[in-house]
Design a protein around this motif. Structure first.
Motif, short mmCIF file in Angstrom:
data_model
loop_
_atom_site.label_atom_id
_atom_site.label_comp_id
_atom_site.label_asym_id
_atom_site.label_seq_id
_atom_site.Cartn_x
_atom_site.Cartn_y
_atom_site.Cartn_z
N TYR A 196 73.59 -8.46 76.34
CA TYR A 196 72.25 -7.68 75.59
C TYR A 196 72.40 -6.18 75.60
N PRO B 130 69.74 -9.79 71.79
CA PRO B 130 71.24 -10.50 72.12
C PRO B 130 72.24 -9.60 71.43
N ASN B 131 73.38 -9.70 72.27
CA ASN B 131 74.43 -8.84 71.76
C ASN B 131 75.48 -9.72 70.88
N VAL B 132 75.09 -10.15 69.82
CA VAL B 132 75.59 -11.18 69.02
C VAL B 132 75.66 -10.51 67.47
N ASP B 133 77.00 -10.50 66.99
CA ASP B 133 77.06 -10.05 65.43
C ASP B 133 77.02 -11.38 64.73
N ILE B 134 75.91 -11.68 64.23
CA ILE B 134 75.48 -12.67 63.41
C ILE B 134 76.16 -13.02 62.26
N THR B 135 76.73 -11.95 61.46
CA THR B 135 77.49 -12.03 60.40
C THR B 135 79.02 -12.57 60.84
N ARG B 136 79.45 -12.08 61.79
CA ARG B 136 80.77 -12.32 62.12
C ARG B 136 80.81 -13.99 62.55
N GLU B 137 79.73 -14.33 63.47
CA GLU B 137 79.50 -15.65 63.87
C GLU B 137 79.40 -16.75 62.41
N PHE B 138 78.73 -16.31 61.43
CA PHE B 138 78.53 -16.96 60.41
C PHE B 138 79.84 -17.17 59.74
#
Length: 76
Positions: free
Chosen positions: A16, A36-44
């Protein structure tokens, strides 16, 4: 027959990041909350790549099946 989609799971440290949100009911005494420590664009993008990889693999299997079926159809 090679092919498929491979997924990898990895941990991110820290899991986080601290964000300032003093109005949040769960903020600490400094007004920080854990985001959250998540890159949503990369995940998408990875999700879209996996989707199109699956579709391409399914079409290869379908073409193989149709070709095999037409080659083995000796009644026509």
């Amino acid at each position: 027959m090679p092919g498929g989609t491979k997924a990898a799971v990895s941990t991110v440290s820290p899991s986080y990041i601290a964000q300032s949100d003093p109005g949040a009911p769960f903020a600490n005494q400094d007004g920080l909350v854990a985001a959250p420590n998540v890159d949503i664009t990369r995940e998408f993008v990875e999700l879209a790549a996996a989707k199109y990889s699956f579709i391409a693999n399914a079409k290869v299997i379908q073409a193989y099946s149709e070709t095999t079926e037409s080659l083995l159809d000796i009644t026509t």
